[in-house]
Write a protein that holds these residues in place. Structure first.
Motif, PDB file in Angstrom:
ATOM      1  N   GLU A 179       0.729  -1.272  -0.111  1.00 13.71           N
ATOM      2  CA  GLU A 179      -0.095  -0.005  -0.175  1.00 13.71           C
ATOM      3  C   GLU A 179       0.776   1.241  -0.020  1.00 13.71           C
ATOM      4  O   GLU A 179       0.329   2.385  -0.559  1.00 13.71           O
ATOM      5  CB  GLU A 179      -1.097   0.112   1.371  1.00 13.71           C
ATOM      6  N   GLY A 180       2.283   1.187   0.237  1.00 11.41           N
ATOM      7  CA  GLY A 180       2.964   2.270   0.258  1.00 11.41           C
ATOM      8  C   GLY A 180       3.545   2.724  -0.834  1.00 11.41           C
ATOM      9  O   GLY A 180       4.512   3.516  -1.195  1.00 11.41           O
ATOM     10  N   LEU A 181       3.148   1.668  -1.866  1.00 13.47           N
ATOM     11  CA  LEU A 181       3.904   1.965  -3.215  1.00 13.47           C
ATOM     12  C   LEU A 181       2.851   2.757  -4.351  1.00 13.47           C
ATOM     13  O   LEU A 181       1.575   2.897  -3.776  1.00 13.47           O
ATOM     14  CB  LEU A 181       4.142   0.497  -4.102  1.00 13.47           C
ATOM     15  N   GLU A 182       3.368   3.162  -5.394  1.00  8.42           N
ATOM     16  CA  GLU A 182       2.431   3.822  -6.261  1.00  8.42           C
ATOM     17  C   GLU A 182       1.972   3.191  -7.509  1.00  8.42           C
ATOM     18  O   GLU A 182       2.685   2.248  -7.505  1.00  8.42           O
ATOM     19  CB  GLU A 182       3.280   5.252  -6.723  1.00  8.42           C
ATOM     20  N   MET A 183       0.978   3.613  -8.249  1.00  2.95           N
ATOM     21  CA  MET A 183       0.743   3.021  -9.401  1.00  2.95           C
ATOM     22  C   MET A 183       1.859   2.806 -10.082  1.00  2.95           C
ATOM     23  O   MET A 183       2.667   3.750 -10.552  1.00  2.95           O
ATOM     24  CB  MET A 183      -0.469   3.806 -10.114  1.00  2.95           C
ATOM     25  N   GLU A 184       2.079   1.733 -10.999  1.00  2.00           N
ATOM     26  CA  GLU A 184       2.991   1.359 -12.077  1.00  2.00           C
ATOM     27  C   GLU A 184       4.383   1.105 -11.281  1.00  2.00           C
ATOM     28  O   GLU A 184       5.400   0.796 -12.038  1.00  2.00           O
ATOM     29  CB  GLU A 184       3.139   2.331 -13.230  1.00  2.00           C
ATOM     30  N   ASP A 185       4.510   1.114 -10.137  1.00  3.83           N
ATOM     31  CA  ASP A 185       5.610   0.534  -9.284  1.00  3.83           C
ATOM     32  C   ASP A 185       5.758  -0.783  -9.543  1.00  3.83           C
ATOM     33  O   ASP A 185       4.945  -1.544  -9.503  1.00  3.83           O
ATOM     34  CB  ASP A 185       5.677   0.973  -7.726  1.00  3.83           C
ATOM     35  N   SER A 186       7.005  -1.146  -9.579  1.00  3.30           N
ATOM     36  CA  SER A 186       7.466  -2.583  -9.740  1.00  3.30           C
ATOM     37  C   SER A 186       8.076  -3.214  -8.140  1.00  3.30           C
ATOM     38  O   SER A 186       8.659  -2.036  -7.313  1.00  3.30           O
ATOM     39  CB  SER A 186       8.603  -2.773 -10.413  1.00  3.30           C
ATOM     40  N   PHE A 187       7.774  -4.444  -8.011  1.00  8.52           N
ATOM     41  CA  PHE A 187       8.064  -4.968  -6.536  1.00  8.52           C
ATOM     42  C   PHE A 187       8.624  -6.251  -6.937  1.00  8.52           C
ATOM     43  O   PHE A 187       8.154  -7.147  -7.905  1.00  8.52           O
ATOM     44  CB  PHE A 187       7.224  -4.508  -5.542  1.00  8.52           C
ATOM     45  N   LEU A 188       9.417  -6.801  -5.847  1.00 12.24           N
ATOM     46  CA  LEU A 188       9.767  -8.143  -5.748  1.00 12.24           C
ATOM     47  C   LEU A 188       9.124  -8.838  -4.556  1.00 12.24           C
ATOM     48  O   LEU A 188       8.857  -8.330  -3.600  1.00 12.24           O
ATOM     49  CB  LEU A 188      11.179  -8.350  -5.391  1.00 12.24           C
ATOM     50  N   TYR A 189       8.513  -9.798  -5.029  1.00 15.75           N
ATOM     51  CA  TYR A 189       7.612 -10.924  -4.150  1.00 15.75           C
ATOM     52  C   TYR A 189       7.877 -12.434  -4.291  1.00 15.75           C
ATOM     53  O   TYR A 189       7.560 -12.815  -5.627  1.00 15.75           O
ATOM     54  CB  TYR A 189       5.936 -10.590  -4.353  1.00 15.75           C
ATOM     55  N   ARG A 190       8.459 -12.906  -3.440  1.00 14.25           N
ATOM     56  CA  ARG A 190       8.762 -14.360  -3.512  1.00 14.25           C
ATOM     57  C   ARG A 190       9.512 -14.640  -4.927  1.00 14.25           C
ATOM     58  O   ARG A 190       9.427 -15.568  -5.574  1.00 14.25           O
ATOM     59  CB  ARG A 190       7.648 -15.382  -3.600  1.00 14.25           C
ATOM     60  N   LYS A 191      10.796 -13.727  -5.070  1.00 15.21           N
ATOM     61  CA  LYS A 191      11.565 -13.953  -6.184  1.00 15.21           C
ATOM     62  C   LYS A 191      11.114 -13.699  -7.618  1.00 15.21           C
ATOM     63  O   LYS A 191      11.815 -14.079  -8.603  1.00 15.21           O
ATOM     64  CB  LYS A 191      12.370 -15.093  -6.073  1.00 15.21           C
TER      65      LYS A 191
END
Length: 200
Positions: free
Chosen positions: A147-159
């Motif tokens: 919820e702390g990210l912005e729209m179109e942000d990328s992130f890593l989740y379980r590699k």
């Protein structure tokens, strides 16, 4: 049964309430390994006894909160018999138990427990303030809630690398950039933000 096996997992002030709630019920307590899909569970056994499991790695106040949730199943079932697992009878019982044992919780979390008790949810993750309270110290240096990210942000989740594509009412629709498939993430999913790649 003896509740002494729970001593190292719970706040000291929890025991007077457990003695009342356990009463004369035959309860098998299982301290479980860490489970990603659940924190605890309850089962009525064929011989009439009860089995409750709680994950071993929970903070004492959270362990007590989860144990209260599971004991509410037992107490509601014994009182009302044929009921749905998280129906109105369970909610009423859980609410009463939370209010009765409010003194066990620290001042910081008490207001959130009070708010939660107005309409208890089956899933612990449905209460944002409580989840944040118990998991704020679990975040590593690079982790954050989605919820702390912005729209179109990328992130890593379980590699796997994902990108936020749409904010839904309470959740986030995200795309796996490797497979192109889309998944729904809870607002309080723990992820690692990464720099966006051009063209995605």
């Amino acid at each position: 049964m003896s509740i002494q096996i729970l001593q190292k997992y719970l706040p000291e002030t929890a025991f007077p309430f457990l003695k009342i709630w356990f009463a004369n019920h035959q309860i098998h307590i299982h301290i479980s390994r860490n489970r990603n899909t659940k924190l605890g569970d309850y089962q009525k056994l064929k011989d009439g006894s009860h089995k409750i499991s709680v994950n071993h790695n929970l903070q004492p106040e959270l362990f007590f909160f989860v144990l209260t949730h599971e004991l509410a199943h037992l107490i509601a079932f014994e009182k009302y018999r044929k009921i749905s697992p998280h129906g109105k009878e369970w909610k009423l019982t859980f609410r009463e138990m939370l209010l009765e044992s409010l003194s066990v919780y620290s001042a910081e979390i008490k207001p959130h427990i009070l708010q939660f008790s107005k309409s208890p949810k089956a899933n612990f993750m449905a209460s944002g303030p409580i989840v944040k309270f118990f998991h704020k110290d679990d975040l590593s240096e690079n982790e954050m809630f989605i919820e702390g990210l912005e729209m179109e942000d990328s992130f890593l989740y379980r590699k796997q690398i994902y990108k936020i594509r749409q904010k839904l009412k309470k959740n986030y629709l995200c795309e796996n950039l490797n497979s192109g498939k889309k998944y729904i993430f809870k607002a309080l999913a723990k992820v690692e933000k990464i720099e966006n790649n051009n063209g995605n």
